[in-house]
Structure formats: structure tokens, C-alpha cells
Write a protein that holds these residues in place. Sequence first.
Motif, PDB file in Angstrom:
ATOM      1  N   THR A   1      -3.754  -0.631   8.167  1.00 38.23           N
ATOM      2  CA  THR A   1      -2.815  -1.733   8.240  1.00 38.23           C
ATOM      3  C   THR A   1      -1.513  -1.517   9.029  1.00 38.23           C
ATOM      4  O   THR A   1      -1.165  -2.346   9.850  1.00 38.23           O
ATOM      5  CB  THR A   1      -2.395  -2.035   6.976  1.00 38.23           C
ATOM      6  N   GLN A   2      -1.121  -0.343   8.933  1.00 42.06           N
ATOM      7  CA  GLN A   2       0.200  -0.205   9.658  1.00 42.06           C
ATOM      8  C   GLN A   2      -0.156   0.278  11.186  1.00 42.06           C
ATOM      9  O   GLN A   2       0.511  -0.481  11.957  1.00 42.06           O
ATOM     10  CB  GLN A   2       0.592   1.455   9.248  1.00 42.06           C
ATOM     11  N   PHE A   3      -1.292   0.601  11.555  1.00 43.87           N
ATOM     12  CA  PHE A   3      -1.521   0.815  13.197  1.00 43.87           C
ATOM     13  C   PHE A   3      -1.865  -0.741  13.499  1.00 43.87           C
ATOM     14  O   PHE A   3      -1.522  -0.983  14.810  1.00 43.87           O
ATOM     15  CB  PHE A   3      -2.763   1.618  13.249  1.00 43.87           C
TER      16      PHE A   3
ATOM     17  N   LEU B   1       0.803  -1.314   0.098  1.00 42.08           N
ATOM     18  CA  LEU B   1       0.108   0.132  -0.048  1.00 42.08           C
ATOM     19  C   LEU B   1       0.818   1.220  -0.262  1.00 42.08           C
ATOM     20  O   LEU B   1       0.437   2.349  -0.614  1.00 42.08           O
ATOM     21  CB  LEU B   1      -0.946   0.010   1.257  1.00 42.08           C
ATOM     22  N   ARG B   2       1.973   1.153   0.753  1.00 43.49           N
ATOM     23  CA  ARG B   2       3.057   2.371   0.734  1.00 43.49           C
ATOM     24  C   ARG B   2       3.293   2.678  -0.582  1.00 43.49           C
ATOM     25  O   ARG B   2       3.759   3.618  -0.969  1.00 43.49           O
ATOM     26  CB  ARG B   2       4.012   2.161   1.661  1.00 43.49           C
ATOM     27  N   LEU B   3       3.888   1.546  -1.431  1.00 46.11           N
ATOM     28  CA  LEU B   3       4.464   1.387  -2.609  1.00 46.11           C
ATOM     29  C   LEU B   3       3.572   2.263  -3.810  1.00 46.11           C
ATOM     30  O   LEU B   3       3.604   2.887  -4.618  1.00 46.11           O
ATOM     31  CB  LEU B   3       5.037   0.193  -3.156  1.00 46.11           C
ATOM     32  N   LEU B   4       1.983   2.046  -3.542  1.00 46.35           N
ATOM     33  CA  LEU B   4       1.180   2.627  -4.379  1.00 46.35           C
ATOM     34  C   LEU B   4       0.918   4.222  -3.966  1.00 46.35           C
ATOM     35  O   LEU B   4       0.569   4.773  -4.868  1.00 46.35           O
ATOM     36  CB  LEU B   4      -0.354   1.823  -4.204  1.00 46.35           C
ATOM     37  N   GLN B   5       1.384   4.648  -2.957  1.00 48.03           N
ATOM     38  CA  GLN B   5       0.782   5.862  -2.420  1.00 48.03           C
ATOM     39  C   GLN B   5       1.535   6.950  -3.684  1.00 48.03           C
ATOM     40  O   GLN B   5       0.788   7.865  -4.127  1.00 48.03           O
ATOM     41  CB  GLN B   5       1.342   6.274  -1.217  1.00 48.03           C
TER      42      GLN B   5
ATOM     43  N   GLY C   1      -6.507   4.776  -0.674  1.00 49.56           N
ATOM     44  CA  GLY C   1      -5.091   3.931  -0.641  1.00 49.56           C
ATOM     45  C   GLY C   1      -4.535   4.506   0.608  1.00 49.56           C
ATOM     46  O   GLY C   1      -3.840   3.568   1.390  1.00 49.56           O
ATOM     47  N   HIS C   2      -4.533   5.749   0.896  1.00 48.22           N
ATOM     48  CA  HIS C   2      -4.110   6.467   2.052  1.00 48.22           C
ATOM     49  C   HIS C   2      -4.505   5.802   3.565  1.00 48.22           C
ATOM     50  O   HIS C   2      -3.905   5.534   4.531  1.00 48.22           O
ATOM     51  CB  HIS C   2      -3.827   7.737   2.302  1.00 48.22           C
ATOM     52  N   ALA C   3      -5.761   5.633   3.578  1.00 46.18           N
ATOM     53  CA  ALA C   3      -6.573   5.221   4.626  1.00 46.18           C
ATOM     54  C   ALA C   3      -6.396   3.712   5.032  1.00 46.18           C
ATOM     55  O   ALA C   3      -6.141   3.273   5.992  1.00 46.18           O
ATOM     56  CB  ALA C   3      -8.208   5.369   4.413  1.00 46.18           C
ATOM     57  N   ALA C   4      -6.369   3.031   3.852  1.00 43.91           N
ATOM     58  CA  ALA C   4      -5.939   1.443   4.058  1.00 43.91           C
ATOM     59  C   ALA C   4      -4.373   1.367   4.553  1.00 43.91           C
ATOM     60  O   ALA C   4      -4.347   0.348   5.241  1.00 43.91           O
ATOM     61  CB  ALA C   4      -5.998   1.018   2.547  1.00 43.91           C
TER      62      ALA C   4
END
Length: 298
Positions: free
Chosen positions: A86-88, A50-54, A79-82
Motif C-alpha cells: 500500500t505504501q509503495f 495497517l501501520r497501526l496494526l504492526q 500485515g507487513h507485506a500489505a
Amino acid sequence: MDAPAAAALPDADSPLTPPSTVTGELWTLLQQNRGPVILAYVLLIVENLLRLLQPFLLGLAVNDLLSDSYRGLWWFLLGHAAHMATQFSRQMYDTRVYSHMYAQRVTRLVCTQRKADIPTSRVAARASLSRQFITFVEQQVPRMVTALFSVIGAIAMLFYYDWRIVLACLCIAFPVFVLNAIYSRSVKKVSRDLHDRWEDEVDVIGQATDEKVATHYNSMTRCWVRMSDLEARTTGLTELFVMGLMAFALLVVCRIPNILAGDIFAVFRYLMMFVQGIDTVPRLVEQFARLKDIVRRL
């Protein structure tokens, strides 16, 4: 999410024979906690995808907004919300899993070393040093995975925009590898000196004269300074290659015919992602070199 209930304490009559290598020790830790660790790493991989897509989604949002469309903005926000969710979730889950791993491992270590009649001061020091294995699995392995996604993923995405930037990224990889190989050998020697003094710390505190206490801590300070200087030199030389890469990318991207503003922004976000991955390498090399010395002692 909660980690599985703690396993029963190990039997002091059945000591664990420690593996002879860092990879062996880490593999044993992962095997003993296979299910929870697999889930932790699945969350880590999803987070990095998801970070790579940002940057791509951000570039899409910029281009769409310049064309009076909100479609790209909504994709970017989704994408940012997802990614944040996931990170938290992963961070909270990791704490539970790795705290359990540490309690299990240090109990086994203390029982084993007491049976071998190791002095209490050394057992205490080694119990403290053994925490670094859990720290490595909890913090450095995720950083390693993130660095791989940053380097390999950024290169893959940059190929979508211009192959010449990818070639430049690959060209700086070899000198960075050589720098870190030299750094690894140097930091291993410093780690050995530091850990020698660490194991003697309790005896020094309890029995040594004031002058020897001062000598002990001054020696430890010199080890930390030497380690910091080695890292600073390696990182500084790496940044020289990075500076050349950024200058080359500016010349290439700004001359691409009909390139959109959002695409330029995305390219440099991916370049910064690549650079962050490269910058992570010295710290990982240092941690791995220290673990190699610790496993020799345990």
C-alpha cells in the motif's frame, strides 16, 4: 497508477481570484482535483491502519513463538507485506497527482500576475513560493494524517494494555499544545522576514552592489537560523515531557502481573508511535505558519 490527463491551460483572460486564507487556498486545490486526491487519501488511510496494526501483530508473533507456535509470525508477515504494498502504491500515485496539480496552479498564477503587471522578478519568486502549497498537500497533509493516527491510534491501542499509560499520554498533550502555540506565533514573524527577502532576490542579483548582495544572503541565513533555533527549542522541551512519559510507562508495564514479553514490546512500540506523532507537530506548525504568509502575498 496514473493521474488523470492534464486539464487545458487556464485562459489568461479569466484569472483566478486567490482565496484569502490558507485553508481556502488548500480547499480550492483539493476541490479542483477531487477524484485523484480522494483516492490518494484513501490509500493513505489504509496505509496508516495497517501501520497501526504492526506493533500488535509483532507482539502476537513474539508471544506465539515463545509458545512454539508460528501462527502469529504468519499474521505479522502478512500485515507487513500489505503495508509495504500500500505504501509503495501510494507514493507512486502521489507523485503523478501532485505534479499535475502544481503545473495547473502555477500556470494560472503566472497568467494572473502578468495581467496585473506584477514585475517579472516578483512573479518568479511567487511561482516558486506557490510550490509550497503543493508540497504541503503532498507531504505535510500525509504527515498530519500519519501523526493523528500515531497519536490517537496509539492511545486507543495502549488503552487495551493499561489505562494508566493512556492517562499519562493525555497529561503531556496540554503542555505540548501550549509550546506549539508559542512556536507558531514566533515562526510566523520569521517567515514574513524570509519571504520579503525572497521576493526581492532577483532584483538583488541583477542590480544590487556586492555589499548589498552579501547583506541580502546574510539576512536570509539569519532567518533560517532563527527558524531552526525555534524548532530545536520547542522539540527539546517536548522531549523532556516524553522522557517522563517513557519512565512512567516502564514502571507501570513491568509491574503488570503475568504480562507477556510480546505485550511489553507492543506497548513500547505504540509509545514510540505516539512520540513520533508528537514530534511531527513543530514541523507542521512551521509549514502552516509559512503558508499563511505566502497566501497573503499571492
